[in-house]
Design an enzyme around this catalytic site. Structure first.
Site, PDB file in Angstrom:
ATOM      1  N   GLY A  37       0.862  -1.191   0.000  1.00 48.78           N
ATOM      2  CA  GLY A  37       0.000   0.000   0.000  1.00 48.78           C
ATOM      3  C   GLY A  37       0.889   1.229   0.000  1.00 48.78           C
ATOM      4  N   ALA A  40       1.157   2.981   3.507  1.00 52.87           N
ATOM      5  CA  ALA A  40       1.916   2.187   4.478  1.00 52.87           C
ATOM      6  C   ALA A  40       3.380   2.081   4.061  1.00 52.87           C
ATOM      7  CB  ALA A  40       1.293   0.801   4.605  1.00 52.87           C
ATOM      8  N   ASP A 247       7.783   4.810  -3.530  1.00 49.84           N
ATOM      9  CA  ASP A 247       7.319   5.051  -2.153  1.00 49.84           C
ATOM     10  C   ASP A 247       8.510   5.242  -1.220  1.00 49.84           C
ATOM     11  OD1 ASP A 247       4.681   4.703  -2.970  1.00 49.84           O
ATOM     12  OD2 ASP A 247       4.742   2.547  -2.601  1.00 49.84           O
TER      13      ASP A 247
HETATM   14  O1  RIB Z   1       3.747   1.522  -4.883  1.00 55.81           O
HETATM   15  C1  RIB Z   1       3.715   0.146  -4.661  1.00 55.81           C
HETATM   16  C2  RIB Z   1       2.415  -0.210  -3.997  1.00 55.81           C
HETATM   17  O2  RIB Z   1       1.351   0.046  -4.882  1.00 55.81           O
HETATM   18  C3  RIB Z   1       2.253  -1.673  -3.636  1.00 55.81           C
HETATM   19  O3  RIB Z   1       2.774  -1.995  -2.368  1.00 55.81           O
HETATM   20  C4  RIB Z   1       0.774  -1.890  -3.774  1.00 55.81           C
HETATM   21  O4  RIB Z   1       0.126  -2.164  -2.570  1.00 55.81           O
HETATM   22  C5  RIB Z   1       0.224  -0.640  -4.428  1.00 55.81           C
HETATM   23  O5  RIB Z   1      -0.393   0.175  -3.540  1.00 55.81           O
END
Ligand code: RIB
Length: 298
Positions: A37, A40, A247
């Site tokens: 996510g 997260a 992320d």
């Molecule tokens: O950016 C990667 C994330 O995108 C993954 O962990 C997946 O859950 C989606 O949200």
């Protein structure tokens, strides 16, 4: 302190030689369930980079929801503001091919019920940071931004999944983060000419009236804003899985800025962290610690 308001998923990951085309079936590896996510992920990346982090979001009351917090909990992210809602946890169905490239389909589940109103008032003051993505309902994202801005916090929006946003809705955002392809789409949406990453970032920053960071994968990252245009390199790595690299960049950038480091320094460390995340499998298990990031500095 960093508050991350966003999605919490479980990634169902299958490794394939090549991702299937429409109408095609391919055989893959045994699947793995890995916490993920975008919200997260960014919370964990920021925490591993040394920040104090609070996660605000929602998981379901299904069995799979138990996997979702398996990395955040031992890392020490404050999860007291993660709601457990009736229904399914967000799931991402991910393929990772032999080049480390992925495809992702997200079923939002409880993320669709994420509520900006549940963000505590504390921790949204000057010197604090709110980190946002676009995997929870947009109206909640912008409501959260409004609250943080009113309190004086720095507000960073990772525009992922990407959709072009009008300048008007970004009024409470200090910095937007997009990848290279998204930056081009974003620029095209406004009729801005194609150019180098520096030119595109600068044109977008001018059009949007706020700082714009463009991640460039193996070519590093560029930010255009009040401090001019800053470019930093990535590490040279052989990627095995790029999932969550963006992320990682966003979380580490936020952690460094929240910790008072300069924008250039924050970008440099974030780019290193993003590179390191590509060298390991999975999203969250691949995120480096602060010590690993510092040790990898050229
Ligand atoms: O950016 C990667 C994330 O995108 C993954 O962990 C997946 O859950 C989606 O949200």
């Amino acid at each position: 302190m960093i508050t991350v308001f966003g999605s919490i998923n479980v990634d169902l990951v299958c490794r394939v030689r090549k991702a299937p085309q429409p109408g095609e079936t391919v055989l893959g590896s045994d699947y793995e369930l890995i916490p993920g996510g975008k919200g997260a992920n960014q919370a964990l990346a920021a925490r591993r980079a040394g920040a104090t982090v609070r996660m605000v979001g929602a998981i379901g009351d299904d069995d799979i929801g138990k996997v979702a917090l398996n990395e955040l909990t031992p890392a020490g992210v404050d999860l007291s503001t993660v709601a457990r809602r009736k229904g399914t946890t967000g799931i991402a169905i991910i393929t990772v091919d032999d080049h480390g490239e992925n495809t992702i389909v997200v079923s939002p589940g409880a993320n669709a019920a994420a509520d900006a109103g549940s963000i505590p008032a504390d921790g949204m003051d000057a010197g604090d940071t709110l980190l946002l993505q676009m995997e929870v309902p947009p109206e909640q994202v912008f409501a959260a931004a409004k609250r943080a801005k009113a309190g004086g916090a720095r507000v960073i929006l990772s525009v992922a999944p990407f959709a072009p946003l009008e300048a008007e809705v970004l009024g409470d955002i200090d910095m937007v983060i997009v990848n290279e392809h998204e930056a081009q789409d974003f620029a095209g949406h406004f009729g801005l000419p194609a150019g180098t990453p520096e030119e595109t970032a600068a044109a977008l920053a001018k059009r949007l009236g706020r700082a714009v960071t463009v991640t460039l994968g193996p070519d590093g990252a560029v930010t255009a804003g009040d401090e001019g245009v800053i470019r930093v390199p990535a590490l040279k790595v052989t990627p095995v899985d790029t999932t969550g690299a963006g992320d990682t960049f966003a979380g580490v950038l936020a952690a460094c800025l929240d910790g008072g480091q300069s924008l250039r320094e924050a970008m440099a460390l974030a780019a290193i962290a993003g590179s390191l995340a590509c060298t390991r499998h999975g999203a969250q298990p691949s995120f480096p610690t602060r010590a690993e990031i510092e040790a990898a500095r050229p």
